[in-house]
Scaffold this motif. Sequence first.
Motif, short mmCIF file in Angstrom:
data_model
loop_
_atom_site.label_atom_id
_atom_site.label_comp_id
_atom_site.label_asym_id
_atom_site.label_seq_id
_atom_site.Cartn_x
_atom_site.Cartn_y
_atom_site.Cartn_z
N LEU A 1 7.88 7.39 0.39
CA LEU A 1 6.97 6.13 0.77
C LEU A 1 7.83 5.07 1.67
CD1 LEU A 1 4.96 5.90 -2.43
CD2 LEU A 1 3.99 7.06 -0.16
N GLU A 2 7.12 4.28 2.28
CA GLU A 2 7.83 3.21 2.75
C GLU A 2 7.57 2.05 1.64
OE1 GLU A 2 6.40 2.12 6.72
OE2 GLU A 2 7.20 3.91 7.57
N GLY B 1 -3.42 -3.74 4.87
CA GLY B 1 -4.54 -4.46 4.33
C GLY B 1 -5.29 -3.83 3.17
N SER B 2 -5.31 -2.62 2.81
CA SER B 2 -5.98 -2.14 1.86
C SER B 2 -5.71 -2.51 0.36
CB SER B 2 -5.85 -0.48 1.77
OG SER B 2 -4.49 -0.12 1.11
N HIS B 3 -4.75 -3.36 0.23
CA HIS B 3 -4.67 -3.86 -1.27
C HIS B 3 -4.27 -2.59 -2.11
CE1 HIS B 3 -6.28 -7.24 0.47
NE2 HIS B 3 -5.94 -8.03 -0.53
N HIS C 1 0.90 -1.25 -0.07
CA HIS C 1 0.20 0.08 0.00
C HIS C 1 0.86 1.29 0.11
CE1 HIS C 1 0.98 -1.28 4.21
NE2 HIS C 1 0.59 0.16 4.67
N PHE C 2 0.21 2.37 -0.03
CA PHE C 2 1.20 3.68 -0.18
C PHE C 2 0.97 4.32 1.03
CE2 PHE C 2 -0.94 3.08 -4.30
CZ PHE C 2 0.39 3.12 -5.05
N ARG C 3 2.19 4.14 2.14
CA ARG C 3 2.26 4.72 3.35
C ARG C 3 3.52 5.49 3.43
NH1 ARG C 3 2.78 0.77 8.80
NH2 ARG C 3 3.42 2.69 10.40
N PHE C 4 3.72 6.63 3.99
CA PHE C 4 4.53 7.39 4.02
C PHE C 4 5.49 7.19 5.44
CE2 PHE C 4 2.03 10.15 1.27
CZ PHE C 4 3.16 10.76 0.30
N HIS C 5 6.75 7.53 5.51
CA HIS C 5 7.45 7.69 6.71
C HIS C 5 6.78 8.79 7.67
CE1 HIS C 5 10.56 5.51 4.40
NE2 HIS C 5 10.66 5.07 5.32
N TYR D 1 -8.70 11.76 -2.45
CA TYR D 1 -8.37 12.59 -1.23
C TYR D 1 -9.30 11.98 -0.06
CZ TYR D 1 -6.78 15.77 2.34
OH TYR D 1 -6.61 16.28 3.47
N ASP D 2 -10.63 11.97 -0.44
CA ASP D 2 -11.73 11.53 0.26
C ASP D 2 -11.62 10.21 0.57
OD1 ASP D 2 -12.66 14.34 0.13
OD2 ASP D 2 -14.02 14.18 -1.20
N HIS D 3 -11.13 9.51 -0.33
CA HIS D 3 -10.94 7.82 -0.05
C HIS D 3 -9.68 7.31 0.04
CE1 HIS D 3 -14.89 8.73 -2.18
NE2 HIS D 3 -15.32 7.62 -1.21
N LEU D 4 -8.78 8.02 0.69
CA LEU D 4 -7.45 7.90 0.65
C LEU D 4 -7.03 6.64 1.56
CD1 LEU D 4 -4.97 9.20 -0.90
CD2 LEU D 4 -4.35 10.35 1.08
N GLN D 5 -7.90 6.33 2.54
CA GLN D 5 -7.64 5.32 3.42
C GLN D 5 -7.73 3.83 2.69
OE1 GLN D 5 -10.49 6.98 3.15
NE2 GLN D 5 -12.17 5.43 3.07
N CYS D 6 -8.35 3.99 1.16
CA CYS D 6 -8.49 2.62 0.68
C CYS D 6 -7.25 2.51 -0.06
CB CYS D 6 -9.71 3.02 -0.45
SG CYS D 6 -11.28 3.14 0.36
N PHE D 7 -6.43 3.39 -0.13
CA PHE D 7 -4.97 3.10 -0.84
C PHE D 7 -3.90 2.98 0.19
CE2 PHE D 7 -7.64 5.12 -4.00
CZ PHE D 7 -7.53 4.39 -5.09
#
Length: 466
Positions: free
Chosen positions: A137-138, A254-256, A123-127, A244-250
């Motif tokens: 991104l990590e 576990g968001s795939h 998924h797309f997760r920042f430091h 941006y409003d649905h960024l948690q989905c990315f």
Amino acid sequence: MQVSDQEQSSRELDLEEITRKISFLDKWREIFSYHGLGTNNKTAQNHDGNHASADETEDAAGIPQPRGQGHLPSSSLCSIPKPSIISSKSGGFPISLAMATKLRQSLFGNTIHVFSYDWKKAHFRFHEPFSDLAFTLEVGKGGARSIQMAVQGFIIKDLLFTRKGKDCNFHSLCTISKREQAQALAAALAGILWALGEAEKATVCLVTEDTYVTSNPDYWGDDFTERLQLFELLEKEATEKFIYDHLQCFQEEGSHGVILFLYSMICSRTFERLQKDLDASTTHLLQPSAGGFRCRQAVLNMILTGRASPNVFNGCQKGKSQEIIHGVLTRSDVGYLRWGKDTSEGDRLSQVGSRLKTPKLPIWLCNINGNSSVLFSTNRQLLSDWKVERRFDLYFYSGQPPQNTPVHLTVDTHSHHWERNQHEDGHVAGRWFSPVEMVIRTKWREATINWNGTNSFFSRESQYVQ
């Protein structure tokens, strides 16, 4: 007892292989059941001669898991949290069997393969914000890594050259907040999808609570693709706001998230355009590798250029069988450099063309010995002013755990000819170069690189050059 990196990597590959075999076994059970060929035995045998329980698998918490998910029974090592889902009444249109089938065929060339564990967890997760790596991104292991690093290039583009009222310097990258991270990611993803839709329409795929497609002998489900809804956006700004409003989905674990973005890329490009982009050398986008799948060049070019061009040279050329094969048609904002075992210096088709080497902005996705990284400059004029190009600074981010800050490099393209073929001790011979130096020299051939005191594995992993 300590476990070496090689042993750990081997164990992870073994887990992926076991996962893959369990997934295939479950799919054969579904086919037998569909045709009324079930068995009363509690175990069944697959084509490799391996046995597995015919009962439903359970996760580490003892919760039953659907078959075909690639989970190992009672193993927290392969436990992937459930993806972030949205309401089925969110206004998108549900995926159809025909579209799910085309997605699978476009990616794998068939409807049998499913994504491996590394892909599902990507998924797309920042430091951490306000840190030396706040803008990065990590990234994990496996085939999804190259997509994450390509998106990283567009995040840097947004933070350095797109944001209004912000200074274009390295310090500004390290002082961004969590909100600025989210805004940059949304802008990067939206910009890529909008380009793929040829500035007319973008399509975003999200997971919902309902299932719209059921498995059958011709389509093996993964309990993820079958729950997609597609959202069409007709303006770039609307696309960015929606993401941006649905960024948690990315972003969420576990968001795939990377798979969702890859699906969105294909749907934004459309199957018709995708087939026109590809050629006889590449018919689908992913390639089997080490128990999983890695991206073909066409996927990276989709992100960089908006087209799924399978090759890196300029324009179109004739292949060995005289068929027309497709390269890069235009310069893009983010470029591409490659050096190492994935290339053949004598093969003209593998050489990166000037359109990718010289992008509109000084940011490059790099492929170094098959590993993805990003190289960039904070000076927008680097590629448009020859005087700036004589001596300049670059920053390098590999995404590998030992790196806790971007590497600062100073590149001098005005090296002296009498220094080219001798060591500092005066002996005429070859010289040891870091792979990072080698990839820079594919763009600036005679450049010398100053590491500015960096003492890291980047400068020690060297290659002897004649």
